[in-house]
Structure formats: structure tokens, C-alpha cells
Scaffold this motif. Sequence first.
Motif, PDB file in Angstrom:
ATOM      1  N   ALA A  52       0.708  -1.165   0.208  1.00  0.00           N
ATOM      2  CA  ALA A  52      -0.096   0.087  -0.117  1.00  0.00           C
ATOM      3  C   ALA A  52       0.952   1.329  -0.056  1.00  0.00           C
ATOM      4  O   ALA A  52       0.731   2.313  -0.881  1.00  0.00           O
ATOM      5  N   TYR A  53       1.931   1.276   0.725  1.00  0.00           N
ATOM      6  CA  TYR A  53       2.882   2.572   0.982  1.00  0.00           C
ATOM      7  C   TYR A  53       3.282   2.568  -0.509  1.00  0.00           C
ATOM      8  O   TYR A  53       3.688   3.732  -0.962  1.00  0.00           O
ATOM      9  N   GLN A  54       3.858   1.318  -1.282  1.00  0.00           N
ATOM     10  CA  GLN A  54       4.602   1.564  -2.310  1.00  0.00           C
ATOM     11  C   GLN A  54       3.736   2.114  -3.376  1.00  0.00           C
ATOM     12  O   GLN A  54       4.258   2.972  -4.248  1.00  0.00           O
ATOM     13  N   ARG A  55       2.419   1.623  -3.375  1.00  0.00           N
ATOM     14  CA  ARG A  55       1.204   2.216  -4.306  1.00  0.00           C
ATOM     15  C   ARG A  55       1.323   3.825  -4.062  1.00  0.00           C
ATOM     16  O   ARG A  55       1.040   4.722  -5.133  1.00  0.00           O
ATOM     17  N   ALA A  56       1.207   4.167  -2.899  1.00  0.00           N
ATOM     18  CA  ALA A  56       1.266   5.702  -2.571  1.00  0.00           C
ATOM     19  C   ALA A  56       2.442   6.378  -3.130  1.00  0.00           C
ATOM     20  O   ALA A  56       2.398   7.262  -3.896  1.00  0.00           O
ATOM     21  N   VAL A  57       3.632   5.772  -3.019  1.00  0.00           N
ATOM     22  CA  VAL A  57       5.032   6.310  -3.658  1.00  0.00           C
ATOM     23  C   VAL A  57       4.558   6.385  -5.169  1.00  0.00           C
ATOM     24  O   VAL A  57       5.057   7.558  -5.590  1.00  0.00           O
ATOM     25  N   GLU A  58       4.251   5.288  -5.778  1.00  0.00           N
ATOM     26  CA  GLU A  58       4.115   5.410  -7.260  1.00  0.00           C
ATOM     27  C   GLU A  58       3.083   6.727  -7.762  1.00  0.00           C
ATOM     28  O   GLU A  58       3.424   7.230  -8.571  1.00  0.00           O
ATOM     29  N   LEU A  59       2.054   6.841  -7.163  1.00  0.00           N
ATOM     30  CA  LEU A  59       0.930   7.819  -7.330  1.00  0.00           C
ATOM     31  C   LEU A  59       1.668   9.147  -7.166  1.00  0.00           C
ATOM     32  O   LEU A  59       1.519  10.005  -8.046  1.00  0.00           O
ATOM     33  N   ALA A  60       2.391   9.499  -5.913  1.00  0.00           N
ATOM     34  CA  ALA A  60       2.872  10.557  -5.768  1.00  0.00           C
ATOM     35  C   ALA A  60       4.116  11.026  -6.726  1.00  0.00           C
ATOM     36  O   ALA A  60       4.325  12.141  -7.223  1.00  0.00           O
ATOM     37  N   GLU A  61       5.084   9.795  -6.897  1.00  0.00           N
ATOM     38  CA  GLU A  61       6.014  10.301  -8.128  1.00  0.00           C
ATOM     39  C   GLU A  61       5.314  10.512  -9.400  1.00  0.00           C
ATOM     40  O   GLU A  61       5.712  11.476 -10.181  1.00  0.00           O
ATOM     41  N   ALA A  62       4.364   9.823  -9.833  1.00  0.00           N
ATOM     42  CA  ALA A  62       3.611  10.264 -10.950  1.00  0.00           C
ATOM     43  C   ALA A  62       3.118  11.791 -11.002  1.00  0.00           C
ATOM     44  O   ALA A  62       2.905  12.601 -11.922  1.00  0.00           O
ATOM     45  N   ALA A  63       2.498  12.288  -9.748  1.00  0.00           N
ATOM     46  CA  ALA A  63       2.046  13.534  -9.548  1.00  0.00           C
ATOM     47  C   ALA A  63       3.293  14.686  -9.861  1.00  0.00           C
ATOM     48  O   ALA A  63       3.322  15.736 -10.150  1.00  0.00           O
ATOM     49  N   ARG A  64       4.679  14.101  -9.096  1.00  0.00           N
ATOM     50  CA  ARG A  64       5.704  14.767  -9.128  1.00  0.00           C
ATOM     51  C   ARG A  64       6.238  15.045 -10.717  1.00  0.00           C
ATOM     52  O   ARG A  64       6.638  16.149 -10.987  1.00  0.00           O
ATOM     53  N   GLU A  65       5.959  14.159 -11.468  1.00  0.00           N
ATOM     54  CA  GLU A  65       6.263  14.283 -12.986  1.00  0.00           C
ATOM     55  C   GLU A  65       5.432  15.564 -13.437  1.00  0.00           C
ATOM     56  O   GLU A  65       5.981  16.239 -14.319  1.00  0.00           O
ATOM     57  N   VAL A  66       4.148  15.752 -13.170  1.00  0.00           N
ATOM     58  CA  VAL A  66       3.336  16.538 -13.729  1.00  0.00           C
ATOM     59  C   VAL A  66       3.836  17.930 -13.232  1.00  0.00           C
ATOM     60  O   VAL A  66       3.917  19.112 -13.715  1.00  0.00           O
ATOM     61  N   ASN A  67       4.144  17.982 -11.688  1.00  0.00           N
ATOM     62  CA  ASN A  67       4.302  19.308 -11.181  1.00  0.00           C
ATOM     63  C   ASN A  67       5.500  19.127 -10.024  1.00  0.00           C
ATOM     64  O   ASN A  67       5.205  18.771  -8.965  1.00  0.00           O
ATOM     65  N   PRO A  68       6.726  19.235 -10.601  1.00  0.00           N
ATOM     66  CA  PRO A  68       8.015  18.900  -9.679  1.00  0.00           C
ATOM     67  C   PRO A  68       8.027  19.956  -8.435  1.00  0.00           C
ATOM     68  O   PRO A  68       8.800  19.468  -7.508  1.00  0.00           O
ATOM     69  N   ASP A  70       5.532  21.039  -6.654  1.00  0.00           N
ATOM     70  CA  ASP A  70       4.504  21.074  -5.766  1.00  0.00           C
ATOM     71  C   ASP A  70       5.157  20.437  -4.400  1.00  0.00           C
ATOM     72  O   ASP A  70       5.366  19.199  -4.090  1.00  0.00           O
ATOM     73  N   ALA A  71       5.305  21.362  -3.427  1.00  0.00           N
ATOM     74  CA  ALA A  71       6.042  21.045  -2.204  1.00  0.00           C
ATOM     75  C   ALA A  71       5.339  20.001  -1.420  1.00  0.00           C
ATOM     76  O   ALA A  71       5.553  19.057  -0.654  1.00  0.00           O
ATOM     77  N   GLN A  72       3.840  20.267  -1.378  1.00  0.00           N
ATOM     78  CA  GLN A  72       3.204  19.595  -0.573  1.00  0.00           C
ATOM     79  C   GLN A  72       3.031  17.903  -1.108  1.00  0.00           C
ATOM     80  O   GLN A  72       3.474  17.219  -0.335  1.00  0.00           O
ATOM     81  N   ASN A  73       2.879  17.626  -2.176  1.00  0.00           N
ATOM     82  CA  ASN A  73       3.045  16.215  -2.668  1.00  0.00           C
ATOM     83  C   ASN A  73       4.430  15.935  -2.604  1.00  0.00           C
ATOM     84  O   ASN A  73       4.608  14.675  -2.280  1.00  0.00           O
ATOM     85  N   LEU A  74       5.454  16.603  -2.686  1.00  0.00           N
ATOM     86  CA  LEU A  74       6.997  16.132  -2.319  1.00  0.00           C
ATOM     87  C   LEU A  74       6.931  15.675  -0.988  1.00  0.00           C
ATOM     88  O   LEU A  74       7.639  14.670  -0.567  1.00  0.00           O
ATOM     89  N   ALA A  75       6.503  16.530   0.105  1.00  0.00           N
ATOM     90  CA  ALA A  75       6.562  16.153   1.312  1.00  0.00           C
ATOM     91  C   ALA A  75       5.449  14.744   1.674  1.00  0.00           C
ATOM     92  O   ALA A  75       6.159  13.933   2.599  1.00  0.00           O
ATOM     93  N   GLU A  76       4.473  14.710   0.810  1.00  0.00           N
ATOM     94  CA  GLU A  76       3.830  13.620   1.267  1.00  0.00           C
ATOM     95  C   GLU A  76       4.552  12.277   0.780  1.00  0.00           C
ATOM     96  O   GLU A  76       4.639  11.229   1.163  1.00  0.00           O
ATOM     97  N   LEU A  77       5.321  12.622  -0.367  1.00  0.00           N
ATOM     98  CA  LEU A  77       5.995  11.581  -1.168  1.00  0.00           C
ATOM     99  C   LEU A  77       6.944  10.768  -0.049  1.00  0.00           C
ATOM    100  O   LEU A  77       7.611   9.829   0.039  1.00  0.00           O
ATOM    101  N   ALA A  78       7.689  11.922   0.640  1.00  0.00           N
ATOM    102  CA  ALA A  78       8.661  11.838   1.726  1.00  0.00           C
ATOM    103  C   ALA A  78       8.009  10.963   2.715  1.00  0.00           C
ATOM    104  O   ALA A  78       8.881   9.819   3.012  1.00  0.00           O
ATOM    105  N   VAL A  79       7.053  11.116   3.238  1.00  0.00           N
ATOM    106  CA  VAL A  79       6.361  10.207   4.262  1.00  0.00           C
ATOM    107  C   VAL A  79       6.066   8.825   3.668  1.00  0.00           C
ATOM    108  O   VAL A  79       6.440   7.820   4.227  1.00  0.00           O
ATOM    109  N   TYR A  80       5.625   8.660   2.436  1.00  0.00           N
ATOM    110  CA  TYR A  80       5.240   7.382   2.010  1.00  0.00           C
ATOM    111  C   TYR A  80       6.465   6.714   1.648  1.00  0.00           C
ATOM    112  O   TYR A  80       6.538   5.480   1.877  1.00  0.00           O
ATOM    113  N   THR A  81       7.483   7.270   1.265  1.00  0.00           N
ATOM    114  CA  THR A  81       8.839   6.716   1.140  1.00  0.00           C
ATOM    115  C   THR A  81       9.604   6.284   2.112  1.00  0.00           C
ATOM    116  O   THR A  81      10.053   5.034   2.282  1.00  0.00           O
ATOM    117  N   VAL A  82       9.623   6.951   3.387  1.00  0.00           N
ATOM    118  CA  VAL A  82      10.111   6.511   4.466  1.00  0.00           C
ATOM    119  C   VAL A  82       9.286   5.149   5.223  1.00  0.00           C
ATOM    120  O   VAL A  82       9.859   4.438   5.617  1.00  0.00           O
TER     121      VAL A  82
END
Length: 162
Positions: A52-68, A70-82
Motif C-alpha cells: 500500500a505504501y509503495q502504491r502511494a509512492v508510485e502515485l505521488a511520483e506520477a504527480a511529481r512528474e506533472v508538477n515537480p 509541488d512541495a505538498q506532494n513532495l512532502a507526502e512522497l517523503a512520508v510514503y517513501t520513509v
Amino acid sequence: NMGTLYYERREYGKALEAYRRAIALRPNSAPTHRNLGDLLTQLGRKDEALAAYQRAVELAEAAREVNPADAQNLAELAVYTVKTGRIPAALDYAAEATRLTPEAPAVWWLASHVYALAGRTEPALDALTRALAMGRAKADAREAQELASLRGQPAFRRLVAE
């Protein structure tokens, strides 16, 4: 929202059902996958939680490709990644998010989670101090599971004292 309500009430069976229904309706919601991961972790279902966490990472990484930027998305990606155990990458994401938007309390709040989960006490306390100074509620800090490793720290107790 129902999943979170049930989770907070420790009605884990109902929470699991609600999160699965939410994902069926919105399969590309990274936060919902993260919430499901948190619940599965609580239930001791580590492999499913990691997925489930890995899927969250994948989705946040896809959003990051659209808007690199976006600090909120990046912070959320950090949580999912840890939560997937990829600590160096998570720390990099958290640092980048706080550099992009240094005046965003939500970004500092999430950074405090990343640092705490990664065992980085001083950066976690610094990030939490910033989030609280910008208006984040002390009660949230007292209750956040991600900050559990800080609870024994005198500096943490001072920060969240009423």
C-alpha cells in the motif's frame, strides 16, 4: 473520511472496509493508499502495508512528474517513501519540500514525521517546532503516531505542553 474515523475509533475491520471502498472509487488517491498502509501496519500485515505504501509512492511520483515544484506532494512522497524503508530518498524529498516552500506549516509537519520515522530526532524536533510556530495544533503532535519516537524527549514534551 469514514476509514479515518473508524481507524481513530480503533474499529479496524470497518476502517479496512472503508479504505478498500474508497480506493475502489478513487484508485489514484495516494493518501488513501497511505492510510490503508497505516491500518495494515497496525494489524500486523506488514507485506500488505508495504504494498500500500509503495502504491502511494508510485502515485505521488506520477504527480511529481506533472508538477515537480509541488512541495505538498513532495512532502507526502517523503512520508510514503520513509514508510517503505527507503530512508535516504525520504530525507532528500523532505529537505527539498521544505526548501521549495519554507513557509508552509503542512510541509514542515510532514517533514517532522519523516525525520522522526527515520530516527533523526534533532531535525524532527526542528521541523515540528517550525510547524507549531506556523499554527499546527499541539494536540495533533501529541497524538501523531509518526512522532511516537519523540515522546520521550524533554524538548518534545516542552513543545507540546499546554
